[in-house]
Write a protein that holds these residues in place. Structure first.
Motif, short mmCIF file in Angstrom:
data_model
loop_
_atom_site.label_atom_id
_atom_site.label_comp_id
_atom_site.label_asym_id
_atom_site.label_seq_id
_atom_site.Cartn_x
_atom_site.Cartn_y
_atom_site.Cartn_z
N ASP A 1 110.70 104.23 -26.86
CA ASP A 1 110.33 103.76 -25.52
C ASP A 1 111.01 102.42 -25.22
O ASP A 1 111.43 101.71 -26.14
N HIS B 1 114.81 105.83 -24.36
CA HIS B 1 114.60 105.40 -22.97
C HIS B 1 115.87 104.72 -22.46
O HIS B 1 116.48 103.92 -23.15
N LEU C 1 108.79 108.21 -20.22
CA LEU C 1 107.86 108.98 -21.04
C LEU C 1 107.71 110.41 -20.54
O LEU C 1 107.68 111.35 -21.35
N ASP C 2 107.64 110.61 -19.23
CA ASP C 2 107.46 111.96 -18.69
C ASP C 2 108.61 112.87 -19.10
O ASP C 2 108.38 114.02 -19.51
N GLN C 3 109.83 112.39 -18.97
CA GLN C 3 110.98 113.22 -19.33
C GLN C 3 111.02 113.48 -20.83
O GLN C 3 111.40 114.57 -21.28
N ILE D 1 108.39 113.72 -22.85
CA ILE D 1 107.38 114.74 -23.14
C ILE D 1 107.84 116.11 -22.64
O ILE D 1 107.65 117.12 -23.32
N ASP D 2 108.48 116.15 -21.47
CA ASP D 2 109.00 117.42 -20.94
C ASP D 2 110.03 118.02 -21.90
O ASP D 2 110.05 119.23 -22.13
N THR E 1 108.28 119.37 -24.97
CA THR E 1 107.55 120.59 -24.61
C THR E 1 108.50 121.78 -24.53
O THR E 1 108.18 122.88 -25.00
N ARG F 1 100.94 104.14 -23.08
CA ARG F 1 101.94 105.19 -23.29
C ARG F 1 101.72 105.89 -24.63
O ARG F 1 101.89 107.11 -24.72
N ARG G 1 98.95 108.33 -24.16
CA ARG G 1 99.40 109.50 -23.39
C ARG G 1 100.21 110.44 -24.27
O ARG G 1 100.06 111.66 -24.21
N GLU H 1 99.26 114.29 -24.85
CA GLU H 1 100.01 115.29 -24.11
C GLU H 1 101.05 116.06 -24.93
O GLU H 1 101.49 117.13 -24.51
#
Length: 421
Positions: A238, A270, A330-332, A334-335, A338, A355, A358, A362
């Protein structure tokens, strides 16, 4: 053996295992620990015999031209023999999970309802190369009150049979049935086909080996399987990570050992820290002869990085190769995990508590970590003693499978004459 003989042999093994499982399930902790200690003593005493048996397997493996990584996994050393014995003693020192009662509560009717931990029954374990699995699996299954049918790879037949003799001696010393742990004596692959379909005698199958073996077992078994197919593990750095901490974690997660299922295969960075950290990391990797494959952003920072293909993001290299992707947050990250991950082990490096929480919540993997290396995803490191393997399934056991994962729970009800109205 012909097909008929193998079927008859495996049926006999299954019948003996089922009968032994009932005796082992009710064995007390002291008897199981006596057996484990006697197994360890026999292994230490027979070190020379075990190494001689292993030398036969190694000679055969080299004559057949098996690859270096397989020969490495097959090799037993004096230190390896000592480690096998120590592993059995560690299992003996662990708390016995069998019979543990939890969650006992009174109901309005006056009955008490709780759960008791019980053995699974008969566990079939199919594995390749590593002879130490014979001792580890025997010890874990026994301590958890199960009978075990072990089918090692043909390349380790002499080593496995020598270790099996020590295991049987330990069972005999403790007054437990020798058939509580049976190591299949034939190298014919038809034995595996029989083992994974003997639902009258075997309760669970645990495959340990390459992806090809595990896929075959998962596709053909008629019995529940505890397994993981791939270890596509990620570390996400991060932009609020501690720089030095991130460097050491990303280095260790990849280079501490290349051929394990908990080794990092993809590094996510990041965009806010990539220009600063990627040059330092790439120097470490290049100095250790790690091949880097990256997206356009990573290659824009370090031109020597090769172009990553779509397949690279799915790849479990088990080799000094690493994929690197620069993400916008962070969203990208985790995506990406996944979509491309295998639900094995994933880690975040960050000093941002929100973070980190999360990421823990997640990311749907069997082990999720904050500020440490994926290489810790291991039964011994988790305090489980040895492990039978790692499960990425969601039902029953998940993550490193130790003693508790080799048991189940049943409801128990305590009453004093209450009747349902």
């Amino acid at each position: 053996m012909n097909t008929t003989d193998i079927k008859s042999y495996m049926q006999s093994v299954g019948q003996e295992a089922r009968a032994a499982s009932r005796l082992v399930a009710k064995a007390d902790t002291a008897a199981k620990n006596r057996a484990l200690t006697a197994m360890a003593d026999a292994i230490r005493r027979d070190e020379a015999l075990l190494l001689a048996a292993n030398a036969k397997d190694l000679d055969n493996a080299r004559a057949k031209g098996l690859e270096a990584s397989m020969i490495d996994r097959l090799t037993l050393s004096a230190k390896g023999v000592a480690t096998m014995a120590e592993g059995l003693l560690q299992i003996a020192a662990l708390a016995d999970p069998v019979g543990e009662i939890s969650g006992l509560n009174y109901r309005p009717s006056g009955i008490q309802v709780g759960k008791m931990r019980v053995p699974l029954g008969v566990i079939g374990i199919i594995y390749e190369a590593r002879p130490n699995v014979t001792a580890d699996a025997a010890g874990l299954c026994l301590k958890a009150g199960n009978a075990a049918i072990l089918r090692g790879g043909s390349e380790a037949i002499h080593s496995n049979q020598a270790i099996a003799a020590c295991v049987k001696e330990g069972l005999r010393v403790a007054g437990l049935p020798e058939s509580a742990v049976q190591v299949i004596e034939t190298t014919d692959r038809a034995a595996v086909g029989e083992l994974i379909t003997m639902k009258d005698y075997v309760d669970v199958i645990v495959p340990r080996g390459g992806k090809g073996l595990i896929e075959r077992i998962a596709n053909e078994a008629r019995i529940p399987v505890i397994k993981h197919l791939d270890g596509v593990c990620h570390v996400y750095i991060d932009d609020q990570a501690d720089f030095d901490k991130a460097i050491h974690i990303a280095d260790n997660a990849k280079t501490q050992r290349y051929g394990t299922c908990n080794t990092m295969e993809t590094l996510l960075i990041h965009v806010g820290i990539a220009q600063k950290i990627l040059p330092a990391l790439s120097k470490i990797y290049f100095d250790k002869n790690v091949e880097l494959r990256g997206d356009a952003a990573a290659r824009g920072i370090i031109p020597q990085i090769k172009e990553a293909t779509e397949q690279d993001w799915y790849e479990e290299y088990l080799a000094p190769i690493l994929s690197i992707r620069v993400v916008d947050g962070l969203d990208q990250a985790i995506d990406h995990i996944t979509k491309y991950g295998s639900q094995h082990t994933d880690a975040i490096v960050t000093e941002n508590y929100t973070r980190a929480r999360r990421f823990l919540r997640e990311v749907d993997s069997s082990s999720v970590m904050v500020n440490t290396t994926t290489r810790f995803a291991d039964g011994f490191e988790y305090g489980l003693g040895a492990e039978i393997g790692i499960s990425t399934d969601k039902i029953h056991a998940r993550g490193p499978v130790g003693l508790e994962g080799l048991t189940s729970q049943k409801f128990i009800v305590l009453g004093d004459g209450q009747l349902r109205q």
